[in-house]
Design an enzyme around this catalytic site. Structure first.
Site, PDB file in Angstrom:
ATOM      1  N   GLY A   1       8.219  58.580  46.439  1.00  0.00           N
ATOM      2  CA  GLY A   1       8.316  57.478  47.160  1.00  0.00           C
ATOM      3  C   GLY A   1       8.939  57.291  45.213  1.00  0.00           C
ATOM      4  O   GLY A   1       9.860  57.052  45.077  1.00  0.00           O
ATOM      5  N   SER A   2       8.488  55.790  44.738  1.00  0.00           N
ATOM      6  CA  SER A   2       8.373  55.496  43.703  1.00  0.00           C
ATOM      7  C   SER A   2       8.819  56.359  42.328  1.00  0.00           C
ATOM      8  O   SER A   2       7.957  56.919  42.437  1.00  0.00           O
ATOM      9  CB  SER A   2       8.584  53.602  43.895  1.00  0.00           C
ATOM     10  OG  SER A   2       7.086  54.059  43.253  1.00  0.00           O
TER      11      SER A   2
ATOM     12  N   GLU B   1      10.410  63.548  44.127  1.00  0.00           N
ATOM     13  CA  GLU B   1      11.671  62.234  45.154  1.00  0.00           C
ATOM     14  C   GLU B   1      11.346  61.295  45.304  1.00  0.00           C
ATOM     15  O   GLU B   1      10.572  60.786  45.862  1.00  0.00           O
ATOM     16  CB  GLU B   1      12.049  62.989  46.868  1.00  0.00           C
ATOM     17  CG  GLU B   1      13.037  63.187  47.044  1.00  0.00           C
ATOM     18  CD  GLU B   1      13.178  62.426  47.746  1.00  0.00           C
ATOM     19  OE1 GLU B   1      13.754  61.128  47.310  1.00  0.00           O
ATOM     20  OE2 GLU B   1      12.918  61.660  49.110  1.00  0.00           O
TER      21      GLU B   1
ATOM     22  N   LYS C   1      -1.325  61.970  53.539  1.00  0.00           N
ATOM     23  CA  LYS C   1      -1.391  60.926  53.278  1.00  0.00           C
ATOM     24  C   LYS C   1      -0.404  60.120  53.568  1.00  0.00           C
ATOM     25  O   LYS C   1       0.616  59.873  52.877  1.00  0.00           O
ATOM     26  CB  LYS C   1      -1.856  60.849  51.988  1.00  0.00           C
ATOM     27  CG  LYS C   1      -3.087  59.909  51.938  1.00  0.00           C
ATOM     28  CD  LYS C   1      -2.539  58.514  52.438  1.00  0.00           C
ATOM     29  CE  LYS C   1      -1.584  57.987  51.198  1.00  0.00           C
ATOM     30  NZ  LYS C   1      -1.406  56.116  51.843  1.00  0.00           N
TER      31      LYS C   1
ATOM     32  N   GLY D   1       4.895  58.546  41.146  1.00  0.00           N
ATOM     33  CA  GLY D   1       5.812  59.329  40.762  1.00  0.00           C
ATOM     34  C   GLY D   1       4.647  60.308  39.788  1.00  0.00           C
ATOM     35  O   GLY D   1       4.501  61.321  39.240  1.00  0.00           O
TER      36      GLY D   1
ATOM     37  N   GLU E   1      16.645  51.147  41.549  1.00  0.00           N
ATOM     38  CA  GLU E   1      17.291  50.924  43.239  1.00  0.00           C
ATOM     39  C   GLU E   1      15.855  49.948  43.748  1.00  0.00           C
ATOM     40  O   GLU E   1      15.262  49.818  43.365  1.00  0.00           O
ATOM     41  CB  GLU E   1      16.096  52.736  42.918  1.00  0.00           C
ATOM     42  CG  GLU E   1      15.867  52.558  44.975  1.00  0.00           C
ATOM     43  CD  GLU E   1      15.177  54.063  44.465  1.00  0.00           C
ATOM     44  OE1 GLU E   1      14.463  53.392  44.773  1.00  0.00           O
ATOM     45  OE2 GLU E   1      15.755  54.321  45.995  1.00  0.00           O
TER      46      GLU E   1
ATOM     47  N   CYS F   1      15.950  56.479  50.222  1.00  0.00           N
ATOM     48  CA  CYS F   1      16.339  56.861  48.744  1.00  0.00           C
ATOM     49  C   CYS F   1      17.571  57.644  48.560  1.00  0.00           C
ATOM     50  O   CYS F   1      17.385  57.338  47.012  1.00  0.00           O
ATOM     51  CB  CYS F   1      15.383  57.855  48.988  1.00  0.00           C
ATOM     52  SG  CYS F   1      15.213  59.595  50.130  1.00  0.00           S
TER      53      CYS F   1
HETATM   54  P1  NAD Z   1       4.959  54.110  46.313  1.00  0.00           P
HETATM   55  O1  NAD Z   1       5.586  55.161  45.635  1.00  0.00           O
HETATM   56  O2  NAD Z   1       4.052  53.258  45.607  1.00  0.00           O
HETATM   57  O3  NAD Z   1       4.448  54.926  47.738  1.00  0.00           O
HETATM   58  C1  NAD Z   1       4.649  55.861  48.485  1.00  0.00           C
HETATM   59  C2  NAD Z   1       3.237  57.031  48.746  1.00  0.00           C
HETATM   60  O4  NAD Z   1       2.231  56.884  47.210  1.00  0.00           O
HETATM   61  C3  NAD Z   1       1.842  55.533  49.829  1.00  0.00           C
HETATM   62  O5  NAD Z   1       1.193  56.628  50.751  1.00  0.00           O
HETATM   63  C4  NAD Z   1       0.990  54.761  48.487  1.00  0.00           C
HETATM   64  O6  NAD Z   1       0.167  55.050  49.323  1.00  0.00           O
HETATM   65  C5  NAD Z   1       1.098  56.322  47.357  1.00  0.00           C
HETATM   66  N1  NAD Z   1       0.676  56.004  46.793  1.00  0.00           N
HETATM   67  C6  NAD Z   1       0.643  54.974  46.231  1.00  0.00           C
HETATM   68  N2  NAD Z   1      -0.101  54.751  44.545  1.00  0.00           N
HETATM   69  C7  NAD Z   1      -0.249  55.918  44.542  1.00  0.00           C
HETATM   70  C8  NAD Z   1      -0.984  56.732  43.519  1.00  0.00           C
HETATM   71  N3  NAD Z   1      -1.812  55.826  42.560  1.00  0.00           N
HETATM   72  N4  NAD Z   1      -1.211  57.660  43.426  1.00  0.00           N
HETATM   73  C9  NAD Z   1      -1.271  58.389  44.691  1.00  0.00           C
HETATM   74  N5  NAD Z   1      -0.212  57.992  45.769  1.00  0.00           N
HETATM   75  C10 NAD Z   1      -0.131  56.444  45.573  1.00  0.00           C
HETATM   76  O7  NAD Z   1       6.143  53.210  47.175  1.00  0.00           O
HETATM   77  P2  NAD Z   1       6.056  51.758  47.250  1.00  0.00           P
HETATM   78  O8  NAD Z   1       5.602  50.975  46.150  1.00  0.00           O
HETATM   79  O9  NAD Z   1       5.505  51.949  48.912  1.00  0.00           O
HETATM   80  O10 NAD Z   1       7.477  51.270  47.290  1.00  0.00           O
HETATM   81  C11 NAD Z   1       8.070  51.034  46.221  1.00  0.00           C
HETATM   82  C12 NAD Z   1       9.042  51.142  45.451  1.00  0.00           C
HETATM   83  O11 NAD Z   1       9.081  52.499  45.783  1.00  0.00           O
HETATM   84  C13 NAD Z   1      10.636  50.759  46.400  1.00  0.00           C
HETATM   85  O12 NAD Z   1      11.179  49.820  46.408  1.00  0.00           O
HETATM   86  C14 NAD Z   1      11.690  52.151  46.157  1.00  0.00           C
HETATM   87  O13 NAD Z   1      12.048  52.238  45.555  1.00  0.00           O
HETATM   88  C15 NAD Z   1      10.659  52.802  46.028  1.00  0.00           C
HETATM   89  N6  NAD Z   1      10.544  54.308  47.036  1.00  0.00           N
HETATM   90  C16 NAD Z   1      11.163  55.593  46.987  1.00  0.00           C
HETATM   91  C17 NAD Z   1      11.082  56.185  48.578  1.00  0.00           C
HETATM   92  C18 NAD Z   1      12.318  57.170  48.365  1.00  0.00           C
HETATM   93  O14 NAD Z   1      12.064  57.434  49.295  1.00  0.00           O
HETATM   94  N7  NAD Z   1      12.144  57.806  47.591  1.00  0.00           N
HETATM   95  C19 NAD Z   1      10.528  55.541  49.646  1.00  0.00           C
HETATM   96  C20 NAD Z   1       9.550  54.666  49.397  1.00  0.00           C
HETATM   97  C21 NAD Z   1       9.616  53.326  48.437  1.00  0.00           C
END
Ligand code: NAD
Length: 482
Positions: free
Chosen positions: A229-230, A251, A176, A234, A383, A285
């Protein structure tokens, strides 16, 4: 620019979502639509998981030689390289990152395929000396269907980072991609198809986090989730996985320090301090977002850093600047909210601190250095995910360690010193999954184990270590009696 109309990939078919709804991926440099993709939902996820399960249990897949899975990955690596220019162009447009960084990302995606291609037939078990009349051995088996939830900052790289070891180990999968950057994951699926990966082994469902990501994380018939992701998302993913007792690799980013001592090569350290916070406009990250600098060189070193930042060119990714736009309006506003914290707390903004409209119509933000910040401020703890460097001076190595370890995160740390004992002393005590001495990132490192301590997550990616997270161990004991 024409808007590319794309379909998603389920069970070897290019398809619309069941709802037939779509959404647009936006070019963050111009804010114009770039691609229209299916808006996948829980029914599409269910279709994809069923396809992956059927593919996993099929005789063809179960009986395929490990070396053949390796060959598929080699072919994928070759195809990625053949299409590097186009993939990099699309990645640069979709994420906003400078073209040269997108080219590196595409090459790293090829390297993941190549690296794990080579280990597909080298995933070994052990023999265990239990007693003379028992032959005891272990086998490493695939988990089954793996779920991969990918962020928007390194879309092709992070998709390939988990696809390659999962496939090498014999899993089938549902990917996804992030809603902000779905294009190159779909291109990767096209290349998997061309490389001969059987239908249902790799599935890509595009869609939003709550609509497609959440049902994937909560699906009872997946066997593992890799999430990048965040922390907030997570946590939601881990909770959903807990209900079905599914393992997760998380991660979740960081607040990584570069620790600069007075005896360091200052020019080199400054160059890397800048690079590690402006790469991908700070949306990394492992960004070096905290500068811990020995107080005796603070003024000189911060001046060096700001001087280097002044030289940076900001602009649309395809013009190959030093710094591209931020991914979205939402993220831009998030960075601005931290600038308001800086103002309220009386911090000193040494350079930057605002949007950069001269770079274009998109979401541009200036590389920024914030000084006179308390170590407990949100600026030094959270972050920010933008090109914002926070300066924190220290007097002693013990103080540097305390500040470095003083956040909830622990992903990466950089140490800059010519004193070998300081380097070793700190490297042993830093709570971080990767520590670099007199470098930062070692060129990317597909081969190097990567992952977090504390809220940066758990589980490990990259290198041979990653294979442990895409396999499960079975112990078999055979009684020998004559
Ligand atoms: P996010 O964590 O919400 O999104 C990452 C992924 O998770 C995307 O594919 C998103 O569609 C999916 N996702 C979102 N909600 C979900 C849920 N409830 N269940 C399953 N999957 C879901 O990240 P964001 O909101 O786009 O970004 C916000 C913050 O996340 C950034 O400011 C940053 O701090 C962090 N971030 C970190 C990384 C990293 O590499 N560690 C990468 C992107 C974002």
């Amino acid at each position: 620019m024409t808007v590319e109309r794309m379909q998603m990939y389920i069970d070897g078919e290019w398809t619309e979502s069941i709802s037939r709804e779509t959404f647009f991926s936006i070019d963050p440099a111009s804010t114009k639509p770039l691609a229209e993709v299916p808006r996948g939902g829980s029914e599409d996820i269910d279709r994809a998981v069923k396809a992956a399960r059927t593919a996993f249990e099929s005789r063809d897949w179960q009986e395929m030689l490990p070396a053949e899975r390796g060959r598929m990955l080699y072919r994928m690596a070759q195809l990625i390289r053949e299409q590097q220019a186009e993939l990099a162009r699309l990645e640069s447009l979709d994420t906003g990152k400078p073209l040269s960084q997108a080219q590196t990302d595409v090459e790293v995606a090829a390297r993941y395929c190549e690296y794990y291609a080579g280990v597909a037939d080298k995933i070994l078990g052990e023999t265990i000396p239990v007693r003379p009349d028992v032959l005891d051995y272990t086998v490493r088996e695939p988990l089954g269907v793996t779920a991969h939830i990918v962020p928007w900052n390194y879309p092709i790289q992070i998709a390939a980072r988990s696809l390659a070891p999962a496939l090498a180990a014999g899993n089938t999968m549902v990917i996804k991609p992030a809603e902000d950057t779905p294009i190159t994951a779909l291109k990767l699926a096209q290349l998997a198809e061309t490389a001969g990966v059987p239908a249902g082994v790799v599935n890509v469902v595009t869609g939003f986090g709550t609509e497609a990501g959440a049902p994937l994380a909560a699906h009872p018939d997946i066997d593992h989730i890799t999430f990048t992701g965040s922390v907030a998302t997570g946590t939601a993913v881990m909770k959903a996985a807990a209900v079905n007792i599914k393992p997760v690799t998380l991660e979740l980013g960081g607040k990584s320090p570069n620790i600069v001592f007075a005896d360091a090569n200052m020019d080199e350290a400054a160059q890397w301090v800048v690079r590690s916070i402006v790469q991908n406009a700070g949306q990394t990250c492992s960004a070096g977002s905290r500068l811990l600098v020995e107080r005796s060189i603070r003024e000189e070193f911060v001046a060096l850093v700001t001087e280097k930042m002044k030289q940076l060119r900001i602009g649309p990714g395809l013009e190959n600047p030093d710094v591209g736009p931020i991914i979205s309006q939402k993220q831009l506003e998030r960075i601005e909210s931290y600038m308001r914290v800086a103002q309220t707390e009386g911090a000193a903004i040494r350079i930057g601190g605002q949007r950069c409209p001269s770079a274009g119509a998109g979401f541009f933000f200036e590389p920024t250095v914030v000084d006179h910040v308390s170590a407990s401020s949100p600026l030094a703890q959270e972050e920010i995910f933008g090109p914002v460097l926070v300066v924190l001076p220290f007097d002693t190595i013990e103080e540097a360690l305390a500040i470095a370890n003083g956040t909830e995160y622990g992903l990466v740390a950089g140490i800059w010193t010519n004193h070998i004992h300081k380097a070793h002393w700190l490297a042993a005590r830093l709570r971080a999954g990767q520590v670099f001495v007199n470098n930062y990132g070692a060129g990317g490192g597909v081969e190097m184990t990567f992952g977090g301590y504390r809220k940066s997550g758990f589980g490990r990616e990259k290198g041979l270590e990653a294979l442990k997270y895409y396999t499960q161990v079975k112990n078999i004991a055979i009684k020998i009696s004559l």
